[in-house]
Design a protein around this motif. Structure first.
Motif, PDB file in Angstrom:
ATOM      1  N   HIS A 171      -9.440  -6.035  10.568  1.00  0.00           N
ATOM      2  CA  HIS A 171      -8.671  -4.834  10.159  1.00  0.00           C
ATOM      3  C   HIS A 171      -9.360  -3.349  10.199  1.00  0.00           C
ATOM      4  CE1 HIS A 171      -7.501  -2.146   6.835  1.00  0.00           C
ATOM      5  NE2 HIS A 171      -6.501  -2.550   6.725  1.00  0.00           N
ATOM      6  N   GLN A 226       4.308  -5.168  13.745  1.00  0.00           N
ATOM      7  CA  GLN A 226       4.334  -3.998  13.110  1.00  0.00           C
ATOM      8  C   GLN A 226       3.411  -3.123  13.371  1.00  0.00           C
ATOM      9  OE1 GLN A 226       4.376  -4.717   8.688  1.00  0.00           O
ATOM     10  NE2 GLN A 226       2.451  -6.019   8.999  1.00  0.00           N
ATOM     11  N   GLU A 276       0.258  -7.119  12.948  1.00  0.00           N
ATOM     12  CA  GLU A 276       0.219  -5.797  13.067  1.00  0.00           C
ATOM     13  C   GLU A 276      -0.660  -5.111  14.191  1.00  0.00           C
ATOM     14  OE1 GLU A 276      -1.382  -4.094   9.301  1.00  0.00           O
ATOM     15  OE2 GLU A 276      -1.580  -1.783  10.284  1.00  0.00           O
ATOM     16  N   LYS A 290      -3.134  -2.505  14.805  1.00  0.00           N
ATOM     17  CA  LYS A 290      -3.896  -1.517  14.218  1.00  0.00           C
ATOM     18  C   LYS A 290      -4.504  -0.501  14.901  1.00  0.00           C
ATOM     19  CE  LYS A 290      -4.611  -1.884   9.978  1.00  0.00           C
ATOM     20  NZ  LYS A 290      -3.959  -1.231   9.052  1.00  0.00           N
ATOM     21  N   ILE A 344       4.230  -9.173   0.858  1.00  0.00           N
ATOM     22  CA  ILE A 344       2.958  -9.429   1.477  1.00  0.00           C
ATOM     23  C   ILE A 344       1.787  -9.342   0.676  1.00  0.00           C
ATOM     24  CG2 ILE A 344       1.571  -8.476   3.254  1.00  0.00           C
ATOM     25  CD1 ILE A 344       3.965  -6.942   4.320  1.00  0.00           C
ATOM     26  N   LEU A 357       5.503   0.433   9.319  1.00  0.00           N
ATOM     27  CA  LEU A 357       4.774   0.291   7.926  1.00  0.00           C
ATOM     28  C   LEU A 357       4.724   1.897   7.322  1.00  0.00           C
ATOM     29  CD1 LEU A 357       1.690  -1.975   8.944  1.00  0.00           C
ATOM     30  CD2 LEU A 357       3.088  -2.286   7.041  1.00  0.00           C
ATOM     31  N   PHE A 384       1.744   1.089  11.421  1.00  0.00           N
ATOM     32  CA  PHE A 384       1.946   2.279  10.876  1.00  0.00           C
ATOM     33  C   PHE A 384       2.428   3.460  11.781  1.00  0.00           C
ATOM     34  CE2 PHE A 384      -0.958   0.421   7.921  1.00  0.00           C
ATOM     35  CZ  PHE A 384      -0.293   0.800   6.642  1.00  0.00           C
ATOM     36  N   ASP A 400      -4.051  -8.173  11.805  1.00  0.00           N
ATOM     37  CA  ASP A 400      -4.352  -7.174  12.472  1.00  0.00           C
ATOM     38  C   ASP A 400      -4.875  -7.031  13.800  1.00  0.00           C
ATOM     39  OD1 ASP A 400      -3.645  -5.160   9.907  1.00  0.00           O
ATOM     40  OD2 ASP A 400      -5.214  -6.609   8.960  1.00  0.00           O
ATOM     41  N   GLU A 429       0.033 -12.662   7.899  1.00  0.00           N
ATOM     42  CA  GLU A 429      -0.048 -11.243   8.676  1.00  0.00           C
ATOM     43  C   GLU A 429      -1.327 -11.261   9.110  1.00  0.00           C
ATOM     44  OE1 GLU A 429      -0.809  -6.645   8.263  1.00  0.00           O
ATOM     45  OE2 GLU A 429      -1.893  -8.457   7.498  1.00  0.00           O
ATOM     46  N   HIS A 447      -1.443 -11.940   3.376  1.00  0.00           N
ATOM     47  CA  HIS A 447      -1.878 -10.664   3.932  1.00  0.00           C
ATOM     48  C   HIS A 447      -3.336 -11.051   4.504  1.00  0.00           C
ATOM     49  CE1 HIS A 447      -3.696  -6.756   3.333  1.00  0.00           C
ATOM     50  NE2 HIS A 447      -2.841  -6.457   4.072  1.00  0.00           N
ATOM     51  N   ARG A 448      -3.279 -10.862   5.975  1.00  0.00           N
ATOM     52  CA  ARG A 448      -4.690 -10.890   6.668  1.00  0.00           C
ATOM     53  C   ARG A 448      -4.909 -12.210   6.499  1.00  0.00           C
ATOM     54  NH1 ARG A 448      -8.236  -5.769   4.551  1.00  0.00           N
ATOM     55  NH2 ARG A 448      -6.244  -4.380   4.176  1.00  0.00           N
ATOM     56  N   TRP A 456       3.797  -4.378   0.256  1.00  0.00           N
ATOM     57  CA  TRP A 456       2.516  -4.908   0.139  1.00  0.00           C
ATOM     58  C   TRP A 456       1.662  -4.071  -0.778  1.00  0.00           C
ATOM     59  CZ3 TRP A 456      -0.335  -0.509   2.078  1.00  0.00           C
ATOM     60  CH2 TRP A 456       0.408   0.214   2.887  1.00  0.00           C
TER      61      TRP A 456
HETATM   62  O1  G3P Z   1       1.216  -5.702   6.236  1.00  0.00           O
HETATM   63  C1  G3P Z   1       0.719  -4.820   5.297  1.00  0.00           C
HETATM   64  C2  G3P Z   1      -0.511  -4.190   5.232  1.00  0.00           C
HETATM   65  O2  G3P Z   1      -1.258  -5.217   6.203  1.00  0.00           O
HETATM   66  C3  G3P Z   1      -0.746  -2.818   5.620  1.00  0.00           C
HETATM   67  O3  G3P Z   1      -1.944  -2.336   5.134  1.00  0.00           O
HETATM   68  O4  G3P Z   1      -4.217  -1.712   5.616  1.00  0.00           O
HETATM   69  O5  G3P Z   1      -3.725  -4.048   5.015  1.00  0.00           O
HETATM   70  O6  G3P Z   1      -3.470  -3.454   7.228  1.00  0.00           O
HETATM   71  P1  G3P Z   1      -3.411  -2.835   5.931  1.00  0.00           P
END
Ligand code: G3P
Ligand code: CA
Length: 290
Positions: free
Chosen positions: A82, A186, A150, A152, A277, A208, A188, A69, A67, A40-41, A257
């Motif tokens: 992010h 991906q 992602e 964002k 994740i 998401l 939201f 953003d 992953e 994640h990130r 996640w």
């Molecule tokens: O990949 C899932 C997760 O990254 C979504 O939430 O806020 O960490 O971008 P966030």
């Protein structure tokens, strides 16, 4: 109609599913593989999030998927970050003290390139920069990794979907090999995911969140994954999602996640998720394999 026959029964099971379905990673009809693990990130439990150092750390741990953003600067560069503000993860408040609230969209790429995006995490990472999407893709590629990208805050950046696809194309990320098994985009925002699908139908996509089961059929027209937070996840919801067929003719997948504890990883693996994740992907892998 994207609904497979299992969906009706899976949907009906919601609420009582935990009593009726086995808590096994192999509960899905044609599943059984260990969940894939996503850093994640980047491996952001060990290196500053969304930086090349976090990609390096994920690769060093042997984690296949990373992953990130993606957002856009004032002059149109796509960067990996992010928050919609630079304040939390860089020294922007010191470098540009008069520019509160330090929104990404209000800074040029050259200004952001001056920022230290590593010291907040630890002195060993001093001087780490905010990468452009191009730099990030090249680093992931150099390590032979796969990317869960992602988009964002897409409402802040009209047109970012097409621009992201353009960078991916320029960097060779839209060839067959990448489309088949090395890239998922991906968001939201369902609108953003739908736009990506319409612009490049070959790209696998993820939505998401945890939309109601009644809405999944519509999302299955353009999303290959439904990626919910883990805390409220249930075996019934996972089975319901997986009962739909996505735009590429395969069952929808569930990547959940953000799971950093072994017990939580085992719990969601027991629900039959397709992926987990994590900021600490090594912890998850040690707990559940994958
Ligand atoms: O990949 C899932 C997760 O990254 C979504 O939430 O806020 O960490 O971008 P966030
Ligand atoms: Ca993210």
């Amino acid at each position: 109609m994207h609904t497979r026959t299992v969906v009706a029964s899976a949907t009906a099971l919601l609420g009582t599913a935990s009593l009726l379905l086995p808590l096994s990673p192999a509960h899905g009809a044609d599943r059984g593989a260990l969940p894939l693990v996503v850093a994640h990130r980047g491996a952001s439990g060990y290196a500053p999030e969304n930086t090349l150092a976090a990609v390096d750390k994920a690769a060093g741990l042997g984690v296949d998927w990373v992953e990130n953003d993606v957002q856009r600067t004032r002059d149109g560069e796509l960067v990996v970050l992010h928050d919609d503000s630079l304040a939390r993860t860089t020294d922007v408040e010191e470098v540009f003290p008069g520019r509160s609230p330090w929104k990404v969209k209000d800074f040029t790429a050259a200004e952001i390139a001056r920022l230290d995006a590593g010291s907040w995490f630890g002195p060993a990472f001093a001087g780490t920069r905010v990468p452009t999407l191009e730099q990030f893709l090249r680093r992931v590629e150099r390590h032979g990794r796969k990317l869960l990208l992602e988009i964002k805050n897409p409402k802040l950046y009209p047109g970012i979907e097409g621009e992201t696809l353009k960078v991916l194309s320029n960097e060779g990320w839209l060839d067959r090999a990448h489309l088949e098994n090395r890239l998922v985009v991906q968001s939201f925002s369902a609108d953003s995911v739908r736009t990506v699908h319409e612009l490049k139908p070959g790209v696998r996509t993820g939505l998401l969140g945890a939309p109601p089961v009644k809405d999944l059929s519509a999302y299955a027209d353009f999303a290959d994954q439904i990626n919910p937070p883990h805390a409220s996840l249930s075996v019934g919801y996972v089975a319901a999602v997986q009962g739909f067929e996505g735009p590429h003719g395969k069952p929808l997948e569930v990547l959940t996640w953000t799971v950093d504890e072994a017990a939580a990883a085992r719990r969601v693996a027991g629900f039959g998720v397709d992926g987990i994740i994590s900021n600490k992907p090594d912890v998850v892998r040690d707990a559940v394999g994958g």
